[in-house]
Design a protein around this motif. Structure first.
Motif, PDB file in Angstrom:
ATOM      1  N   UNK A  87       0.845  -1.191   0.000  1.00  5.10           N
ATOM      2  CA  UNK A  87       0.000   0.000   0.000  1.00  5.10           C
ATOM      3  C   UNK A  87       0.881   1.242   0.000  1.00  5.10           C
ATOM      4  N   UNK A  88       0.718   2.148  -0.984  1.00  2.61           N
ATOM      5  CA  UNK A  88       1.512   3.374  -0.999  1.00  2.61           C
ATOM      6  C   UNK A  88       1.008   4.387   0.026  1.00  2.61           C
ATOM      7  N   UNK A  89       1.948   5.013   0.720  1.00  4.27           N
ATOM      8  CA  UNK A  89       1.601   6.065   1.671  1.00  4.27           C
ATOM      9  C   UNK A  89       1.759   7.444   1.045  1.00  4.27           C
ATOM     10  N   UNK A  90       2.818   7.587   0.236  1.00  4.16           N
ATOM     11  CA  UNK A  90       3.052   8.810  -0.519  1.00  4.16           C
ATOM     12  C   UNK A  90       3.475   8.412  -1.930  1.00  4.16           C
ATOM     13  N   UNK A  91       3.870   9.387  -2.739  1.00  2.00           N
ATOM     14  CA  UNK A  91       4.308   9.092  -4.102  1.00  2.00           C
ATOM     15  C   UNK A  91       5.537   8.198  -4.111  1.00  2.00           C
ATOM     16  N   UNK A  92       6.425   8.337  -3.112  1.00  5.71           N
ATOM     17  CA  UNK A  92       7.674   7.584  -3.096  1.00  5.71           C
ATOM     18  C   UNK A  92       7.733   6.504  -2.017  1.00  5.71           C
TER      19      UNK A  92
END
Length: 313
Positions: A97-102
């Motif tokens: 799961x992505x939290x931010x773009x990076x």
């Protein structure tokens, strides 16, 4: 047979869910996945047979993976031949799961069912394994997406049972868990252009002493995998892959004393495929050893097989 039926039921169930949910994602062309092989080598608990974490097919996913390993081992210290078959099987729920773009978070929770066939009879253990958690950070991503470098830091939470009696056997890794908090650092580099892609992965796991004063040896994994896309549309991608994967194990210790014939290394050749349709993705891989020197030669790697089904969330 009941175990096989159980696995197939879970896979079919996942396929059905994927068809109802995954119908609206735009998958980039020529993007392939290197599986997050968090199932542990040589016992599925004492080691970590990871080939790195991944390159992305979808930015976020949840899925199920089945991973099987076969080893030959000495029956006891007084025989020369490797006569004992050891089978390590893992059914794993995993997701990213992505939290931010990076920055993204990866997690996996395995269920192990292992078997070793001895002269006295078969020995089976099964149960939940250790929980893996990792933060993944995108360090480099070129504007044309040809080059990408990701780094990760992770921890293994000791949920699996560690049986002190098990360390007295030829393979002390015949366990459901290490019983210890272990820590991992990983790097993943991807080169991708047109229908070709190359993945280079490496990770190192630091293992700590558990409550029984036993410490499994640290482990270094490395892998290089090439991909070729044989077909691709806006909705469907099919790729084949082949490569090499290596693992190096340090010696185990108990009460800070080195346990003899517990270090070793192995190198595998691997061949597989990956395919996607909308959010739904399927992959499989077969691995055969090109070199094996585990536990001072008391254990020989034979084969590995894995299959996964994922869907975007």
């Amino acid at each position: 047979m009941n175990k096989l039926i159980f696995i197939l039921c879970l896979i079919v169930s996942s396929v059905g869910q994927a068809k109802t949910i995954n119908d609206s994602i735009d998958i980039p062309e020529s993007v392939s996945r290197e599986m997050l092989d968090d199932c542990d080598a040589c016992g599925c608990a004492a080691g970590n047979g990871s080939s790195g974490f991944e390159s992305l097919l979808n930015p976020q996913f949840i899925g199920i993976k089945y991973f099987a390993q076969h080893y030959k081992a000495k029956e006891n210290l007084f025989v020369k031949d490797l006569t004992q078959d050891q089978y390590f099987n893992t059914l794993q729920v995993w997701g990213k799961i992505p939290l931010t773009e990076k920055l993204s978070v990866y997690a996996s929770l395995p269920f192990h069912f292992h078997e070793k066939r001895t002269i006295q009879g078969d020995i089976n253990i099964n149960g939940i394994g250790d929980l893996n958690l990792m933060g993944i950070y995108r360090i480099i991503n070129s504007k044309d997406n040809i080059h990408q470098l990701n780094g990760g830091l992770g921890v293994k939470v000791p949920l699996g049972k560690f049986d002190e009696k098990g360390i007295s056997g030829v393979n002390p890794s015949f366990q459901l868990g290490t019983g210890s908090w272990d820590y991992q650092a990983a790097l993943n580099y991807k080169f991708q252009k047109n229908k070709l892609a190359l993945l280079i992965n490496t990770d190192y796991t630091v293992k700590t002493e558990n409550r029984k004063h036993y410490r499994f040896g640290n482990q270094w994994n490395y892998a290089a995998t090439g991909f070729y896309q044989i077909t691709g549309t806006e909705k469907t991608i099919v790729s084949v892959k082949m490569g090499l994967q290596g693992e190096v194990y340090d010696t185990n210790k108990q009460f800070d004393e080195v346990m003899l014939r517990t270090a070793g290394s192995a190198l595998y050749g691997k061949l597989g495929f990956e395919a996607s349709y909308k959010k739904f993705s399927l992959g499989g891989e077969v691995m055969l050893p090109t070199y094996s020197n585990l536990a001072g030669g008391d254990i020989e790697a034979k084969s590995r097989f894995s299959v996964f089904i994922n869907f975007g969330i």
